[in-house]
Design a protein around this motif. Structure first.
Motif, short mmCIF file in Angstrom:
data_model
loop_
_atom_site.label_atom_id
_atom_site.label_comp_id
_atom_site.label_asym_id
_atom_site.label_seq_id
_atom_site.Cartn_x
_atom_site.Cartn_y
_atom_site.Cartn_z
N GLU A 226 -4.76 15.50 8.04
CA GLU A 226 -5.86 16.48 7.94
C GLU A 226 -5.31 17.90 7.97
OE1 GLU A 226 -5.92 13.89 9.97
OE2 GLU A 226 -7.88 12.90 9.90
N ILE A 229 -3.68 18.85 4.81
CA ILE A 229 -4.69 19.19 3.80
C ILE A 229 -5.23 20.61 4.05
CG2 ILE A 229 -7.01 18.63 2.97
CD1 ILE A 229 -6.26 15.66 3.51
N THR A 230 -5.57 20.90 5.30
CA THR A 230 -6.08 22.25 5.62
C THR A 230 -5.05 23.31 5.26
OG1 THR A 230 -7.24 21.25 7.46
CG2 THR A 230 -7.15 23.63 7.41
N ALA A 233 -4.96 23.69 1.53
CA ALA A 233 -6.17 24.33 1.01
C ALA A 233 -6.18 25.83 1.27
CB ALA A 233 -7.41 23.70 1.64
N THR A 234 -5.59 26.26 2.40
CA THR A 234 -5.65 27.68 2.72
C THR A 234 -4.40 28.43 2.29
OG1 THR A 234 -4.90 27.12 4.95
CG2 THR A 234 -7.26 27.45 4.66
N PRO A 237 -3.74 27.41 -2.28
CA PRO A 237 -5.05 27.03 -2.83
C PRO A 237 -5.02 26.64 -4.31
CG PRO A 237 -4.97 29.38 -2.39
CD PRO A 237 -3.72 28.79 -1.79
N TYR A 240 -3.61 23.19 -4.59
CA TYR A 240 -4.61 22.30 -4.00
C TYR A 240 -5.76 22.04 -4.99
CZ TYR A 240 -8.28 20.83 -0.70
OH TYR A 240 -9.29 20.16 -0.06
N GLY A 241 -6.23 23.13 -5.61
CA GLY A 241 -7.33 23.01 -6.58
C GLY A 241 -6.93 22.15 -7.76
N PHE A 243 -4.58 19.95 -7.85
CA PHE A 243 -4.40 18.56 -7.40
C PHE A 243 -5.75 17.86 -7.26
CE2 PHE A 243 -3.83 15.29 -4.14
CZ PHE A 243 -2.81 14.55 -4.73
N SER A 244 -6.76 18.56 -6.74
CA SER A 244 -8.10 17.98 -6.61
C SER A 244 -8.63 17.55 -7.98
CB SER A 244 -9.07 19.00 -6.01
OG SER A 244 -8.62 19.46 -4.77
N ASN B 59 -16.10 19.10 -8.00
CA ASN B 59 -14.90 18.27 -8.13
C ASN B 59 -15.29 16.83 -8.49
OD1 ASN B 59 -12.27 17.44 -8.04
ND2 ASN B 59 -12.07 17.54 -5.82
N ALA B 234 -11.55 26.53 -5.01
CA ALA B 234 -10.43 26.25 -4.12
C ALA B 234 -9.64 27.52 -3.82
CB ALA B 234 -9.52 25.18 -4.73
N HIS B 238 -11.63 28.32 -0.55
CA HIS B 238 -11.05 27.18 0.17
C HIS B 238 -12.14 26.19 0.55
CE1 HIS B 238 -7.86 30.03 0.22
NE2 HIS B 238 -8.29 30.70 1.25
N ILE B 242 -11.15 17.75 -0.34
CA ILE B 242 -10.56 16.71 -1.20
C ILE B 242 -10.80 15.32 -0.62
CG2 ILE B 242 -8.22 16.68 -0.18
CD1 ILE B 242 -7.16 16.68 -3.09
#
Lengths: 262, 307
Positions: A226, A229-230, A233-234, A237, A240-241, A243-244, B59, B234, B238, B242
């Motif tokens: 977790e 991931i956080t 994401a921060t 980003p 992360y985007g 990859f999503s 998403n 994202a 943020h 996911i």
């Protein structure tokens, strides 16, 4: 005549010297605190825990220690941020955020322990001067144009929300003396304690008067998937985007391949 | 079994999220819609913050649209030129949408706006669909053939900057096409919907684009605009969770396959009436929430000075 003068002087001097001895006997009191580690790693299934902060009072007056004239307030303060409190009002039947107030640099979490309840330890002015107790608020002026009473209203709402989510806690019997000058403070760490640099602050009162304080930092580091991931994401980003999106493409495409035959 | 959603900062029951994804996936397979307009309200009902629900919805839309888009691409039922014009408008709209989203968030009206927009949109679309499908059911009972009232030309066909779209066999101004993409792009950013349920009727009835290329072309636009919206959300907020998105899309894409099979066995107009009832119910529930006094009048938001 000279003798009389000397006597007279000493008569005045004695109570003054006595008072002096009460306030700072030889040297002023100093407190020292310590925790077993400078860092707390929090696993994903963390459900809150208690940590014990140990401390000692140096140069304490034995007599005063015995009769319980010393009080301690130990608090774990989370990282600080600007925080906006919004209030809903009914507009044409619909509940709408109407007014808001922004407070400067409020701790995200706050866990306090003391030997007694704060109002028994010292007068409000003393607590206020040395910033002891539930966090004070300082309003960002541009966000507020109301009356002073409303500041209290918003502060109380803020403290209430924080206490409900267990992020702000106080324990008026969490500090105990183990020996005459050694104390242990029991501090609760809530389940969703924020990441970052926290501060442990211990404040010593003698007969309701502030005498010493000590601060040490404590790093709270969350571990596990977790947290990864956080962090992504921060801190990363864009990656992360992207990859999503890729995950969505693979999932959607994969399902259509699996069920393709018909 | 509970699972922690790292971005929504919420512990949820994984089976409820799986069920939500499956239910919406099944419906989206059955009715041929993306399902974003159902996912986001359902997540809001389950206490996921609306801002996270919107970004995560965008998403999820990618996953639920991609297999349909691939199928249409193989069959050659995507007008790439038309889709590109839609897409240019869509990207511009999504950019404006993110800006609107951030302004609303700063002034504290994002959650309310999302709910209001959903109430308006779901009620409008649900009612129109209901009227249309009830009429269709009546016609079917009387054994009438539906009368296709195609006005020869409307105001749309008098606009300048015309372009020839060979695959769709139309000669049409780019203004209404890019404008449609633009409007739907805004909705993708602000509401987390693909927007197919608006785009498809608008393309058929307003732009008079042949029905065979409409669905494929709209899916083409939806995938790229949702991709863009997801990445921008994202980066700027943020707010894409996911873990939540993956659970939703996993059960969603599988259930969609079964939805398609069931959908093929039912009558189209009955399906649409069912979907209309569902859409109206979700809209009504969101509307009620707006009027019910909140449990707490106050809420905390980070002003974000330190992040």
């Amino acid at each position: 005549m000279r003798l009389v003068a000397a006597l007279f002087l000493s008569l005045w001097a004695v109570p003054a010297a006595f008072a002096e001895e009460v306030d700072r006997s030889l040297e002023p009191e100093v407190i020292n605190i310590g925790v077993s580690s400078k860092q707390i790693a929090i696993a994903p299934d963390f459900a809150g825990t208690d940590v014990t902060v140990f401390g000692a009072i140096d140069h304490a007056d034995e007599a005063l220690l015995k009769n319980g004239s010393y009080d301690l307030v130990v608090a774990l303060e989370g990282p600080r941020d600007f925080i906006t409190i919004r209030k809903k009002e009914r507009v044409a039947g619909v509940w709408v955020n109407r007014h808001s107030v922004t407070f400067e640099w409020m701790p995200e979490s706050f866990s306090m322990s003391s030997t007694r309840s704060l109002d028994a330890i010292a007068k409000p002015t003393e607590l206020y001067t040395f910033n002891v107790g539930m966090p004070r608020v300082k309003i960002v002026p541009s966000t507020f144009s109301g009356r002073a009473a409303e500041v209290d209203e918003y502060r109380n709402a803020f403290l209430d929300l924080k206490q409900r989510s267990k992020l702000y806690q106080s324990n008026p019997s969490g500090v105990t003396f183990i020996s005459s000058s050694l104390f242990a403070a029991n501090i609760h760490i809530p389940a969703d304690i924020p990441n970052g640099t926290h501060t442990i602050r211990a404040v010593l009162f003698k007969k309701g008067i502030f005498v010493a304080e000590k601060q040490i930092p404590l790093e709270v580091v969350k571990t596990g998937i977790e947290e990864t991931i956080t962090f992504a994401a921060t801190q990363r980003p864009l990656l992360y985007g992207v990859f999503s999106v890729l995950l969505a493409v693979v999932t959607g495409w994969g399902a259509s391949l699996m069920f393709r035959r018909d | 079994m509970t699972i922690y959603l790292p971005i929504a900062e919420l512990s949820v029951n994984i089976f409820i999220i799986l069920g939500m994804g499956a239910a919406v996936g099944f419906l989206s397979g059955m009715f041929g819609v993306g399902g974003g307009f159902l996912i986001t309200p359902l997540l809001i009902f389950y206490n996921v913050p609306p801002s996270i629900a919107v970004a995560t919805g965008a998403n999820q839309v990618i996953a639920s649209s991609i297999s349909g888009a691939i199928t249409h691409f193989r069959r050659g039922t995507i007008d790439l030129k038309l889709g590109t014009v839609l897409l240019v408008g869509g990207i511009a709209g999504a950019t404006l949408g993110i800006w609107i989203y951030n302004v609303l968030r700063t002034v504290g009206q994002l959650d309310l706006t999302i709910s209001l927009l959903y109430v308006v949109l779901l009620t409008t679309v649900g009612s129109l669909m209901m009227i249309e499908s009830v009429n269709a059911i009546r016609r079917a009972r009387r054994n009438e053939t539906p009368s296709i009232q195609r006005a020869q030309h409307n105001w749309v066909h008098r606009l300048p900057f015309k372009m020839r779209f060979k695959k769709s066999r139309i000669y049409l101004s780019v203004i209404p096409i890019a404008g449609l993409g633009f409007g739907v792009g805004i909705l993708t950013s602000v509401m987390g919907v693909g927007g197919g349920f608006i785009m498809v009727p608008a393309m058929i009835y307003l732009l008079r684009i042949p029905a065979n290329v409409v669905v494929g072309t709209s899916l083409f636009q939806i995938i790229f605009v949702s991709t863009y919206a997801t990445v921008i959300q994202a980066v700027t907020n943020h707010s894409v969770d996911i873990v939540l998105a993956f659970i939703l899309m996993l059960s969603g894409v599988v259930a969609a396959q079964y939805g398609v099979r069931v959908g093929q066995r039912l009558k189209a107009e009955q399906l649409r009436a069912l979907l209309a009832i569902m859409i109206l119910a979700v809209g009504a529930r969101l509307a009620i929430d707006l009027f019910v006094p909140p449990a707490n009048l106050y809420s905390i938001a980070h002003a974000g000075a330190a992040r």
